[in-house]
Write a protein that holds these residues in place. Structure first.
Motif, PDB file in Angstrom:
ATOM      1  N   LYS A  20      44.449  64.421  32.762  1.00 12.29           N
ATOM      2  CA  LYS A  20      45.530  64.270  33.744  1.00 12.29           C
ATOM      3  C   LYS A  20      46.819  63.949  32.992  1.00 12.29           C
ATOM      4  CE  LYS A  20      46.604  61.970  38.073  1.00 12.29           C
ATOM      5  NZ  LYS A  20      46.207  60.993  39.073  1.00 12.29           N
ATOM      6  N   LEU A  21      47.809  64.813  33.131  1.00 12.91           N
ATOM      7  CA  LEU A  21      49.084  64.623  32.426  1.00 12.91           C
ATOM      8  C   LEU A  21      49.802  63.388  32.952  1.00 12.91           C
ATOM      9  CD1 LEU A  21      51.250  65.798  30.435  1.00 12.91           C
ATOM     10  CD2 LEU A  21      52.258  66.880  32.436  1.00 12.91           C
ATOM     11  N   LYS A  22      50.150  62.487  32.038  1.00 14.82           N
ATOM     12  CA  LYS A  22      50.901  61.289  32.407  1.00 14.82           C
ATOM     13  C   LYS A  22      52.339  61.502  31.934  1.00 14.82           C
ATOM     14  CE  LYS A  22      48.707  57.395  31.370  1.00 14.82           C
ATOM     15  NZ  LYS A  22      47.934  56.446  30.526  1.00 14.82           N
ATOM     16  N   SER A  23      53.300  61.420  32.853  1.00 12.24           N
ATOM     17  CA  SER A  23      54.690  61.662  32.467  1.00 12.24           C
ATOM     18  C   SER A  23      55.663  60.863  33.327  1.00 12.24           C
ATOM     19  CB  SER A  23      55.007  63.150  32.606  1.00 12.24           C
ATOM     20  OG  SER A  23      56.372  63.382  32.324  1.00 12.24           O
ATOM     21  N   ASP A  24      56.679  60.286  32.665  1.00  6.04           N
ATOM     22  CA  ASP A  24      57.796  59.646  33.384  1.00  6.04           C
ATOM     23  C   ASP A  24      59.099  60.387  33.097  1.00  6.04           C
ATOM     24  OD1 ASP A  24      56.580  57.749  34.883  1.00  6.04           O
ATOM     25  OD2 ASP A  24      57.035  56.044  33.580  1.00  6.04           O
ATOM     26  N   LEU A  25      59.008  61.569  32.525  1.00  5.39           N
ATOM     27  CA  LEU A  25      60.218  62.332  32.202  1.00  5.39           C
ATOM     28  C   LEU A  25      61.013  62.658  33.468  1.00  5.39           C
ATOM     29  CD1 LEU A  25      59.067  64.874  29.457  1.00  5.39           C
ATOM     30  CD2 LEU A  25      60.588  62.906  29.169  1.00  5.39           C
ATOM     31  N   GLY A  26      62.308  62.349  33.427  1.00  4.57           N
ATOM     32  CA  GLY A  26      63.179  62.663  34.558  1.00  4.57           C
ATOM     33  C   GLY A  26      63.103  61.695  35.719  1.00  4.57           C
ATOM     34  N   ARG A  27      62.273  60.656  35.602  1.00  2.49           N
ATOM     35  CA  ARG A  27      62.041  59.767  36.754  1.00  2.49           C
ATOM     36  C   ARG A  27      62.920  58.518  36.771  1.00  2.49           C
ATOM     37  NH1 ARG A  27      56.676  57.488  37.597  1.00  2.49           N
ATOM     38  NH2 ARG A  27      57.407  57.227  39.711  1.00  2.49           N
ATOM     39  N   TRP A  28      63.624  58.224  35.654  1.00  2.00           N
ATOM     40  CA  TRP A  28      64.226  56.898  35.583  1.00  2.00           C
ATOM     41  C   TRP A  28      65.422  56.646  36.496  1.00  2.00           C
ATOM     42  CZ3 TRP A  28      62.482  52.345  34.561  1.00  2.00           C
ATOM     43  CH2 TRP A  28      61.284  52.249  33.839  1.00  2.00           C
ATOM     44  N   THR A  29      66.187  57.678  36.840  1.00  2.00           N
ATOM     45  CA  THR A  29      67.282  57.429  37.799  1.00  2.00           C
ATOM     46  C   THR A  29      66.672  57.036  39.152  1.00  2.00           C
ATOM     47  OG1 THR A  29      67.399  59.837  37.918  1.00  2.00           O
ATOM     48  CG2 THR A  29      69.231  58.735  36.870  1.00  2.00           C
ATOM     49  N   HIS A  30      65.589  57.726  39.519  1.00  2.00           N
ATOM     50  CA  HIS A  30      64.894  57.416  40.776  1.00  2.00           C
ATOM     51  C   HIS A  30      64.261  56.025  40.707  1.00  2.00           C
ATOM     52  CE1 HIS A  30      62.136  57.649  44.144  1.00  2.00           C
ATOM     53  NE2 HIS A  30      61.125  57.468  43.321  1.00  2.00           N
ATOM     54  N   LEU A  31      63.592  55.713  39.586  1.00  2.38           N
ATOM     55  CA  LEU A  31      62.915  54.411  39.462  1.00  2.38           C
ATOM     56  C   LEU A  31      63.906  53.259  39.502  1.00  2.38           C
ATOM     57  CD1 LEU A  31      60.170  55.045  36.724  1.00  2.38           C
ATOM     58  CD2 LEU A  31      59.798  54.543  39.131  1.00  2.38           C
ATOM     59  N   MET A  32      65.029  53.402  38.796  1.00  5.83           N
ATOM     60  CA  MET A  32      66.032  52.324  38.810  1.00  5.83           C
ATOM     61  C   MET A  32      66.574  52.113  40.219  1.00  5.83           C
ATOM     62  SD  MET A  32      68.375  52.601  35.384  1.00  5.83           S
ATOM     63  CE  MET A  32      67.688  52.387  33.744  1.00  5.83           C
ATOM     64  N   SER A  33      66.894  53.213  40.886  1.00  8.17           N
ATOM     65  CA  SER A  33      67.437  53.143  42.241  1.00  8.17           C
ATOM     66  C   SER A  33      66.440  52.451  43.195  1.00  8.17           C
ATOM     67  CB  SER A  33      67.741  54.569  42.705  1.00  8.17           C
ATOM     68  OG  SER A  33      68.123  54.561  44.034  1.00  8.17           O
ATOM     69  N   LYS A  34      65.173  52.840  43.069  1.00  9.30           N
ATOM     70  CA  LYS A  34      64.108  52.283  43.917  1.00  9.30           C
ATOM     71  C   LYS A  34      63.928  50.774  43.654  1.00  9.30           C
ATOM     72  CE  LYS A  34      59.234  53.197  44.779  1.00  9.30           C
ATOM     73  NZ  LYS A  34      58.063  53.896  44.224  1.00  9.30           N
ATOM     74  N   ARG A  35      64.009  50.409  42.385  1.00  6.28           N
ATOM     75  CA  ARG A  35      63.800  48.998  42.033  1.00  6.28           C
ATOM     76  C   ARG A  35      64.974  48.132  42.464  1.00  6.28           C
ATOM     77  NH1 ARG A  35      60.255  49.966  36.455  1.00  6.28           N
ATOM     78  NH2 ARG A  35      58.629  51.052  37.639  1.00  6.28           N
ATOM     79  N   ILE A  36      66.183  48.673  42.437  1.00  8.09           N
ATOM     80  CA  ILE A  36      67.356  47.926  42.928  1.00  8.09           C
ATOM     81  C   ILE A  36      67.186  47.661  44.433  1.00  8.09           C
ATOM     82  CG2 ILE A  36      69.852  48.043  43.351  1.00  8.09           C
ATOM     83  CD1 ILE A  36      69.943  49.824  40.702  1.00  8.09           C
ATOM     84  N   LYS A  37      66.743  48.702  45.164  1.00 11.83           N
ATOM     85  CA  LYS A  37      66.509  48.527  46.613  1.00 11.83           C
ATOM     86  C   LYS A  37      65.407  47.514  46.882  1.00 11.83           C
ATOM     87  CE  LYS A  37      68.065  53.114  48.024  1.00 11.83           C
ATOM     88  NZ  LYS A  37      67.621  54.504  47.827  1.00 11.83           N
ATOM     89  N   SER A  38      64.385  47.518  46.033  1.00 16.79           N
ATOM     90  CA  SER A  38      63.262  46.598  46.269  1.00 16.79           C
ATOM     91  C   SER A  38      63.672  45.139  46.070  1.00 16.79           C
ATOM     92  CB  SER A  38      62.063  46.948  45.390  1.00 16.79           C
ATOM     93  OG  SER A  38      62.257  46.497  44.078  1.00 16.79           O
ATOM     94  N   LEU A  39      64.739  44.895  45.287  1.00 21.19           N
ATOM     95  CA  LEU A  39      65.239  43.521  45.133  1.00 21.19           C
ATOM     96  C   LEU A  39      65.697  42.987  46.493  1.00 21.19           C
ATOM     97  CD1 LEU A  39      67.329  43.830  41.809  1.00 21.19           C
ATOM     98  CD2 LEU A  39      65.094  42.764  42.075  1.00 21.19           C
ATOM     99  N   ASP A  40      66.340  43.855  47.303  1.00 22.11           N
ATOM    100  CA  ASP A  40      66.765  43.465  48.657  1.00 22.11           C
ATOM    101  C   ASP A  40      65.567  43.258  49.577  1.00 22.11           C
ATOM    102  OD1 ASP A  40      69.488  43.335  48.266  1.00 22.11           O
ATOM    103  OD2 ASP A  40      69.845  45.442  48.776  1.00 22.11           O
ATOM    104  N   LYS A  41      64.566  44.116  49.446  1.00 19.79           N
ATOM    105  CA  LYS A  41      63.360  43.984  50.289  1.00 19.79           C
ATOM    106  C   LYS A  41      62.689  42.638  50.051  1.00 19.79           C
ATOM    107  CE  LYS A  41      62.062  48.854  50.744  1.00 19.79           C
ATOM    108  NZ  LYS A  41      61.187  49.902  50.188  1.00 19.79           N
ATOM    109  N   MET A  42      62.635  42.252  48.767  1.00 19.15           N
ATOM    110  CA  MET A  42      62.000  40.958  48.451  1.00 19.15           C
ATOM    111  C   MET A  42      62.846  39.796  48.960  1.00 19.15           C
ATOM    112  SD  MET A  42      60.137  41.714  44.776  1.00 19.15           S
ATOM    113  CE  MET A  42      61.439  42.613  43.928  1.00 19.15           C
ATOM    114  N   ARG A  43      64.170  39.959  48.941  1.00 22.25           N
ATOM    115  CA  ARG A  43      65.054  38.922  49.508  1.00 22.25           C
ATOM    116  C   ARG A  43      64.779  38.765  51.009  1.00 22.25           C
ATOM    117  NH1 ARG A  43      70.638  41.101  50.014  1.00 22.25           N
ATOM    118  NH2 ARG A  43      69.519  42.153  51.680  1.00 22.25           N
ATOM    119  N   ASP A  44      64.574  39.893  51.706  1.00 21.55           N
ATOM    120  CA  ASP A  44      64.266  39.835  53.138  1.00 21.55           C
ATOM    121  C   ASP A  44      62.933  39.124  53.394  1.00 21.55           C
ATOM    122  OD1 ASP A  44      66.601  41.191  53.548  1.00 21.55           O
ATOM    123  OD2 ASP A  44      65.655  43.164  53.783  1.00 21.55           O
ATOM    124  N   MET A  45      61.973  39.301  52.462  1.00 20.81           N
ATOM    125  CA  MET A  45      60.683  38.605  52.597  1.00 20.81           C
ATOM    126  C   MET A  45      60.893  37.094  52.483  1.00 20.81           C
ATOM    127  SD  MET A  45      58.397  41.171  50.207  1.00 20.81           S
ATOM    128  CE  MET A  45      56.833  40.327  50.194  1.00 20.81           C
TER     129      MET A  45
END
Length: 333
Positions: free
Chosen positions: A127-152
């Motif tokens: 199974k090919l494991k790859s994170d190529l091209g994913r980091w703009t999406h991952l950073m954006s998602k993780r920034i949003k998740s900081l707010d989600k955790m604040r709401d918790m």
């Protein structure tokens, strides 16, 4: 006893001694010293990891914990639906990240690993494991998740020390997270992903002190490739740098030494420095700790979590100071 017997049978060895050692087992066998490890992912991912190590060895980078094949030619034993790998036991000590000479040696080793990784075609049934091209999406998602955790936290009636620290520090880390994302978006990240894709290279993805073993000849061995995947090499370099820098008060000299030593073996392109800077900027450790806390990923006590968060917050000033020096040193806009 059944388990040991199965390991012996499937790997065709005789176990003389078996000792638990930091999440793995040390085995003394009739075929030498071995490392037995239970893995928590499937055989297809394991075949990717096995193929990656074999590729490095075939390309002249042999200082890895080579897997042993079972009697059917597979790199694992299946015991009660659990997968176990058997690899060479590498005798030595962990790399000392406070010692600049050892850090330089590790940096050169990482560059050699990256060079040897080029041209890797994973086995057909892996199974090919790859994170190529994913980091703009991952950073954006993780920034949003900081707010989600604040709401918790806001919904909690009884807020503890960690919750209060998190609420107080959130805006700072969200701010630098957004800056990191902007840096990455303005860089040649996509182009560098294309280069890595064409080169068919991969990263270790967990290049840290306990996976860098110095043997009796002071040679650098790299173990535990469980997380290896297709990735731009600046991710590995930044990950390694942060692991070192947090131990030496974000001393810019250590960062320069790592880059200079890496460049001796495999020079970085000018365009890679901006991507490296984006990874260094991103508050990955802060995000990961909060994520582990609020989604119960780790069973640490309250005090451990609070202490870890406080130590990250205490680094704010030296880290910002470091980022400014890095930006200046490498002429980044």
């Amino acid at each position: 006893m059944m388990r040991e017997f199965e390991i012996e049978r499937q790997f065709d060895i005789k176990i003389e001694t078996l000792k638990a050692n930091k999440g793995v087992y040390y085995l003394k066998t009739n075929k030498g010293e071995k490392c037995l490890k239970k893995i928590n992912y499937g055989p297809q991912k394991l075949l990717f990891v096995y193929g990656a190590k074999e590729h490095l060895i075939n390309n002249g980078f042999s200082a890895v914990d080579k897997y042993h094949l079972n009697i059917d030619g597979e790199p694992y034993a299946l015991v009660n639906e659990d997968l176990y790998t058997l690899s060479e036991w590498i005798e030595g000590r962990e790399c000392d990240f406070h010692n600049i000479d050892e850090v330089k040696l590790a940096a050169r080793t990482l560059a050699k690993l990256h060079e040897a990784s080029k041209g890797y075609d994973p086995p057909d049934n892996s199974k090919l494991k790859s994170d190529l091209g994913r980091w703009t999406h991952l950073m954006s998602k993780r920034i949003k998740s900081l707010d989600k955790m604040r709401d918790m936290v806001r919904k909690k009636n009884n807020k503890n020390e960690f919750d209060l620290l998190y609420i107080k520090s959130l805006e700072f880390y969200k701010g630098i997270g957004k800056k990191a994302l902007k840096t990455l978006e303005e860089s040649d990240y996509e182009k560098l992903c294309e280069i890595a894709q064409e080169e068919k290279s991969f990263c270790h993805h967990d290049f840290t002190y306990h996976n860098i073993i110095l043997d009796g000849n002071n040679e650098c061995n790299v173990i535990d490739f469980d997380y290896c995947k297709r990735e731009v090499r600046t991710f590995d370099i930044s990950n390694f740098m942060i692991k070192v820098l947090k131990r030496v008060d974000w001393d810019i000299d250590f960062a320069i030494a790592i880059i200079d030593s890496y460049n001796e073996v495999s020079p970085l392109l000018n365009s890679e420095y901006k991507v490296l800077y984006a990874y260094l900027q991103f508050p990955q450790r802060y995000w990961r700790l909060a994520n582990r806390y609020y989604y119960n990923e780790v069973n640490w006590g309250q005090n451990t979590f609070g202490g870890k968060l406080q130590s990250i917050i205490d680094e704010q000033e030296v880290m910002l100071n470091f980022l400014n020096k890095f930006k200046e040193k490498y002429n980044l806009e």
